[in-house]
Motif scaffolding. Structure first.
Motif, PDB file in Angstrom:
ATOM      1  N   TRP A 115       3.849  -0.959  -6.695  1.00 34.21           N
ATOM      2  CA  TRP A 115       4.163  -0.896  -5.229  1.00 34.21           C
ATOM      3  C   TRP A 115       4.946   0.344  -4.815  1.00 34.21           C
ATOM      4  O   TRP A 115       5.938   0.499  -5.606  1.00 34.21           O
TER       5      TRP A 115
ATOM      6  N   PHE B 202      -3.639  -0.684   0.806  1.00 31.05           N
ATOM      7  CA  PHE B 202      -2.465  -1.033   1.597  1.00 31.05           C
ATOM      8  C   PHE B 202      -2.434  -2.549   1.516  1.00 31.05           C
ATOM      9  O   PHE B 202      -3.504  -3.256   1.837  1.00 31.05           O
ATOM     10  N   CYS B 203      -1.265  -3.078   1.593  1.00 29.17           N
ATOM     11  CA  CYS B 203      -1.106  -4.617   1.555  1.00 29.17           C
ATOM     12  C   CYS B 203      -0.117  -4.914   2.508  1.00 29.17           C
ATOM     13  O   CYS B 203       0.880  -3.993   2.761  1.00 29.17           O
ATOM     14  N   VAL B 204       0.105  -6.246   3.145  1.00 24.32           N
ATOM     15  CA  VAL B 204       1.251  -6.456   4.172  1.00 24.32           C
ATOM     16  C   VAL B 204       1.839  -7.796   3.346  1.00 24.32           C
ATOM     17  O   VAL B 204       1.197  -8.537   2.948  1.00 24.32           O
ATOM     18  N   ASP B 205       3.052  -7.800   3.410  1.00 20.05           N
ATOM     19  CA  ASP B 205       3.912  -8.639   2.555  1.00 20.05           C
ATOM     20  C   ASP B 205       4.928  -9.152   3.854  1.00 20.05           C
ATOM     21  O   ASP B 205       5.791  -8.519   3.957  1.00 20.05           O
ATOM     22  N   HIS B 206       4.750 -10.399   4.446  1.00 16.93           N
ATOM     23  CA  HIS B 206       5.910 -10.779   5.379  1.00 16.93           C
ATOM     24  C   HIS B 206       6.215  -9.631   6.514  1.00 16.93           C
ATOM     25  O   HIS B 206       7.241  -9.513   6.800  1.00 16.93           O
ATOM     26  N   GLY B 207       4.856  -9.012   6.923  1.00 16.27           N
ATOM     27  CA  GLY B 207       5.104  -8.251   8.048  1.00 16.27           C
ATOM     28  C   GLY B 207       5.183  -6.518   7.729  1.00 16.27           C
ATOM     29  O   GLY B 207       5.179  -5.762   8.574  1.00 16.27           O
ATOM     30  N   THR B 208       5.694  -6.288   6.345  1.00 16.95           N
ATOM     31  CA  THR B 208       6.002  -4.940   5.909  1.00 16.95           C
ATOM     32  C   THR B 208       4.689  -4.485   5.197  1.00 16.95           C
ATOM     33  O   THR B 208       4.091  -5.208   4.089  1.00 16.95           O
ATOM     34  N   GLU B 209       4.299  -3.552   5.552  1.00 19.96           N
ATOM     35  CA  GLU B 209       3.112  -2.664   4.972  1.00 19.96           C
ATOM     36  C   GLU B 209       3.577  -1.844   3.716  1.00 19.96           C
ATOM     37  O   GLU B 209       4.444  -1.056   3.770  1.00 19.96           O
ATOM     38  N   TYR B 210       2.870  -2.012   2.514  1.00 17.79           N
ATOM     39  CA  TYR B 210       3.162  -1.421   1.314  1.00 17.79           C
ATOM     40  C   TYR B 210       1.947  -0.771   0.956  1.00 17.79           C
ATOM     41  O   TYR B 210       0.821  -1.372   1.042  1.00 17.79           O
ATOM     42  N   GLU B 211       1.930   0.536   0.325  1.00 16.33           N
ATOM     43  CA  GLU B 211       0.910   1.114  -0.577  1.00 16.33           C
ATOM     44  C   GLU B 211       1.002   0.632  -1.932  1.00 16.33           C
ATOM     45  O   GLU B 211       2.199   0.699  -2.510  1.00 16.33           O
ATOM     46  N   SER B 212      -0.130   0.174  -2.545  1.00 22.90           N
ATOM     47  CA  SER B 212       0.032  -0.068  -3.787  1.00 22.90           C
ATOM     48  C   SER B 212      -1.136   0.405  -4.794  1.00 22.90           C
ATOM     49  O   SER B 212      -2.059   1.243  -4.120  1.00 22.90           O
TER      50      SER B 212
END
Length: 59
Positions: free
Chosen positions: A7, A39-49
């Motif tokens: 992540w 790209f993933c979203v966790d609790h409104g935050t976008e992350y590149e994985s």
């Protein structure tokens, strides 16, 4: 063969490239087969994985 997920921002805020390279440096018996980015979203935050397909070297 197995898959490891990295992540962006995890592991002390290191980039995906840095995390993957550190993992490979620490595991010299491992080879990369393929890498898929998402790209993933966790609790409104976008992350590149990165999903990294790995295998034992020489097998």
């Amino acid at each position: 063969m197995w898959v490891r997920q990295f992540w962006n921002g995890s592991d002390n805020g290191d980039t995906l490239d840095t995390q993957i390279n550190q993992y490979l440096d620490n595991n010299p018996n491992v080879e990369v087969i393929d890498i898929k980015f998402a790209f993933c979203v966790d609790h409104g935050t976008e992350y590149e994985s990165a999903l990294v397909m790995l295998k034992e070297a020489g097998k």
